[in-house]
Design an enzyme around this catalytic site. Sequence first.
Site, PDB file in Angstrom:
ATOM      1  N   GLY A 124     -13.536 -11.077   1.614  1.00  0.00           N
ATOM      2  CA  GLY A 124     -13.532  -9.813   0.945  1.00  0.00           C
ATOM      3  C   GLY A 124     -12.793  -8.759   1.656  1.00  0.00           C
ATOM      4  N   THR A 126     -10.373  -6.244  -0.406  1.00  0.00           N
ATOM      5  CA  THR A 126     -10.088  -5.031  -1.470  1.00  0.00           C
ATOM      6  C   THR A 126     -11.210  -4.403  -1.924  1.00  0.00           C
ATOM      7  OG1 THR A 126      -8.007  -6.543  -2.150  1.00  0.00           O
ATOM      8  CG2 THR A 126      -8.942  -4.659  -3.570  1.00  0.00           C
ATOM      9  N   THR A 158     -11.940 -13.616  -5.130  1.00  0.00           N
ATOM     10  CA  THR A 158     -11.737 -14.823  -5.592  1.00  0.00           C
ATOM     11  C   THR A 158     -12.971 -15.861  -5.026  1.00  0.00           C
ATOM     12  OG1 THR A 158      -9.472 -14.331  -5.773  1.00  0.00           O
ATOM     13  CG2 THR A 158     -10.380 -16.675  -5.822  1.00  0.00           C
ATOM     14  N   ARG A 268      13.922 -29.787 -30.149  1.00  0.00           N
ATOM     15  CA  ARG A 268      13.912 -29.084 -30.873  1.00  0.00           C
ATOM     16  C   ARG A 268      15.440 -28.662 -31.639  1.00  0.00           C
ATOM     17  NH1 ARG A 268      11.586 -25.988 -35.116  1.00  0.00           N
ATOM     18  NH2 ARG A 268      12.401 -23.815 -35.218  1.00  0.00           N
ATOM     19  N   GLY A 340       9.214 -18.568 -31.895  1.00  0.00           N
ATOM     20  CA  GLY A 340       8.046 -18.389 -32.456  1.00  0.00           C
ATOM     21  C   GLY A 340       6.818 -19.079 -32.041  1.00  0.00           C
ATOM     22  N   GLU A 363      -2.634 -10.394  -3.095  1.00  0.00           N
ATOM     23  CA  GLU A 363      -2.269 -10.679  -1.799  1.00  0.00           C
ATOM     24  C   GLU A 363      -1.104  -9.809  -1.368  1.00  0.00           C
ATOM     25  OE1 GLU A 363      -2.799 -14.550  -0.083  1.00  0.00           O
ATOM     26  OE2 GLU A 363      -4.071 -15.156  -1.699  1.00  0.00           O
TER      27      GLU A 363
HETATM   28  N1  COS Z   1       0.350  -9.364  11.338  1.00  0.00           N
HETATM   29  C1  COS Z   1      -0.279  -8.850  12.469  1.00  0.00           C
HETATM   30  N2  COS Z   1      -0.443  -7.362  12.708  1.00  0.00           N
HETATM   31  C2  COS Z   1       0.163  -6.503  12.055  1.00  0.00           C
HETATM   32  C3  COS Z   1       1.062  -7.014  10.924  1.00  0.00           C
HETATM   33  C4  COS Z   1       1.113  -8.510  10.561  1.00  0.00           C
HETATM   34  N3  COS Z   1       1.805  -9.084   9.403  1.00  0.00           N
HETATM   35  N4  COS Z   1       1.765  -5.991  10.122  1.00  0.00           N
HETATM   36  C5  COS Z   1       1.218  -5.060  11.062  1.00  0.00           C
HETATM   37  N5  COS Z   1       0.356  -5.285  11.917  1.00  0.00           N
HETATM   38  C6  COS Z   1       0.000  -4.473  13.053  1.00  0.00           C
HETATM   39  C7  COS Z   1       0.769  -3.335  13.499  1.00  0.00           C
HETATM   40  O1  COS Z   1       1.787  -3.727  14.377  1.00  0.00           O
HETATM   41  C8  COS Z   1       0.073  -2.120  13.865  1.00  0.00           C
HETATM   42  O2  COS Z   1      -0.284  -2.431  15.179  1.00  0.00           O
HETATM   43  P1  COS Z   1      -0.887  -1.379  16.109  1.00  0.00           P
HETATM   44  O3  COS Z   1      -2.093  -0.934  15.920  1.00  0.00           O
HETATM   45  O4  COS Z   1      -0.803  -2.216  17.431  1.00  0.00           O
HETATM   46  O5  COS Z   1       0.191  -0.324  16.387  1.00  0.00           O
HETATM   47  C9  COS Z   1      -1.214  -2.489  12.879  1.00  0.00           C
HETATM   48  O6  COS Z   1      -1.048  -3.989  12.569  1.00  0.00           O
HETATM   49  C10 COS Z   1      -1.359  -1.391  11.759  1.00  0.00           C
HETATM   50  O7  COS Z   1      -0.005  -1.627  10.887  1.00  0.00           O
HETATM   51  P2  COS Z   1       0.894  -0.557  10.202  1.00  0.00           P
HETATM   52  O8  COS Z   1       0.523   0.698  10.816  1.00  0.00           O
HETATM   53  O9  COS Z   1       1.823  -1.143   9.717  1.00  0.00           O
HETATM   54  O10 COS Z   1      -0.337  -0.378   8.880  1.00  0.00           O
HETATM   55  P3  COS Z   1      -0.041   0.335   7.758  1.00  0.00           P
HETATM   56  O11 COS Z   1      -1.243   0.892   7.041  1.00  0.00           O
HETATM   57  O12 COS Z   1       1.051   1.403   7.637  1.00  0.00           O
HETATM   58  O13 COS Z   1       0.661  -0.786   6.715  1.00  0.00           O
HETATM   59  C11 COS Z   1       0.465  -2.524   4.893  1.00  0.00           C
HETATM   60  C12 COS Z   1      -0.164  -1.918   6.383  1.00  0.00           C
HETATM   61  C13 COS Z   1       0.726  -1.661   3.842  1.00  0.00           C
HETATM   62  C14 COS Z   1       1.389  -3.415   5.417  1.00  0.00           C
HETATM   63  C15 COS Z   1      -1.093  -3.309   4.855  1.00  0.00           C
HETATM   64  O14 COS Z   1      -2.029  -2.298   4.613  1.00  0.00           O
HETATM   65  C16 COS Z   1      -0.725  -4.553   3.569  1.00  0.00           C
HETATM   66  O15 COS Z   1      -0.381  -5.546   3.717  1.00  0.00           O
HETATM   67  N6  COS Z   1      -1.496  -3.827   2.357  1.00  0.00           N
HETATM   68  C17 COS Z   1      -1.418  -4.618   1.417  1.00  0.00           C
HETATM   69  C18 COS Z   1      -2.950  -5.208   1.181  1.00  0.00           C
HETATM   70  C19 COS Z   1      -2.918  -6.639   0.387  1.00  0.00           C
HETATM   71  O16 COS Z   1      -1.999  -7.436   0.521  1.00  0.00           O
HETATM   72  N7  COS Z   1      -4.053  -6.665  -0.232  1.00  0.00           N
HETATM   73  C20 COS Z   1      -4.146  -7.741  -1.134  1.00  0.00           C
HETATM   74  C21 COS Z   1      -5.566  -8.422  -0.793  1.00  0.00           C
HETATM   75  S1  COS Z   1      -5.834 -10.013  -1.442  1.00  0.00           S
HETATM   76  S2  COS Z   1      -6.795 -10.683  -0.081  1.00  0.00           S
END
Ligand code: COS
Length: 381
Positions: A124, A126, A158, A268, A340, A363
């Site tokens: 969980g 989102t 999910t 077809r 169609g 994701e």
């Molecule tokens: N793995 C491990 N650490 C990571 C990482 C990764 N893939 N990507 C970033 N980090 C780290 C960064 O290095 C940063 O570390 P520090 O705190 O030491 O500086 C920290 O995590 C924060 O990262 P960042 O500043 O890049 O965060 P943002 O909020 O700017 O961006 C995104 C993060 C937008 C990439 C993230 O929020 C994301 O993936 N959002 C989508 C969420 C998603 O996929 N939801 C679907 C859910 S389905 S379960």
Amino acid sequence: MNFDLTKEQKMIRDVVREFAQGEIAPRAREIDRTGQFPLDIIKKMADLDLMGLPFPEKYGGAGADYVSYCLAVEEISRACASTGLTYEAHISLGCMPIYLFGTEEQKEKYLVPLCRGECLGAFGLTEPNAGSDAGATQTTAVEDGDWWVINGSKCFITNASYARFVTITAVTDRALGKRGISNFIVPTDAPGFTIRATYEKMGLHGSNTTELFFDNVRVPKENLLGERNKGFKQFLQVLDGGRIAIAAMAVGIAQACLDAALAYARERVQFGQPIARFQAISFKLADMATNIELARTMYLKAAWLKDQGRPVTKEAAMVKVFASEMATRAALDAIQIHGGYGYMKEFPVERYLRDAKLLEIGEGTSEINRLVIARAIGCYL
Ligand code: COS
């Protein structure tokens, strides 16, 4: 360099393919029509040792690698994407955080029953106001003696109706922003924890999608998963793996599109010959086959990198974007080739389109994954 699958990887793919085509594919239309969760299929998958496929045998898993697991996701999704998503979320989002960050005790208590398929895994993350901006989590966990008290809600989760416990993110230190988030394992029968599954979705009707509500839910101190305030990085790492598996799902759906469209185009007859002989149709099929080959090679490479313990954030984002958008295009082309008939529920291709679309969103949207790629190649330095 060696592009061949190992003997074990091929064996797993072939066993899953035979099972998926024999036992899941014939049910897929009905599962989509009724929205009935395929619990009996999940039980059979547990009998085949699939529910803990990439985890060590000591935790009840099958000890296979991530490549094998992604091949299994592709084959199951080719037969039925609802079942594919159920499986993908169970392993990549349900089991993986506990495997990566759990203590031995937590793995014993939670990972073992998941790997044995006694219950489904769910994660969980989102929330209504924290989607792409997952760091904006509002759910809170407050310390109270030997307990954590959780309040808030989650959406689009999910598998939770079939879970005994769900791993969730919650804010443990508001002042630290996204660096004040932690992960918790919350039993689904905890007082104050409500799960609701009332969404009406465009596709993936057989996949269980839920909302979670926490009203003063108390979990013991030891249910903190991983280090306190390290939850944000932990789930980003979990999502890296999940995105590769979502790409494998997309390849499975696209392959199903090609299977259906090619079979139809060969049969077809219009203007005195099978439509597959017309260049307009054969080139669509050729492009579909080429893109599937490319996406499959990309997800296998990303899964292989993960198996080597190498960084995979960029490759996972790339293949997630490419494969999911490719699957939607493949479904649109498959419908077009069916003319169609493609618009009718009698043929499976309209379902493939409805199912594929989610993969551009779940994701990590295509937009967020492009952001991850753009950062990785140095656009914003
Ligand atoms: N793995 C491990 N650490 C990571 C990482 C990764 N893939 N990507 C970033 N980090 C780290 C960064 O290095 C940063 O570390 P520090 O705190 O030491 O500086 C920290 O995590 C924060 O990262 P960042 O500043 O890049 O965060 P943002 O909020 O700017 O961006 C995104 C993060 C937008 C990439 C993230 O929020 C994301 O993936 N959002 C989508 C969420 C998603 O996929 N939801 C679907 C859910 S389905 S379960």
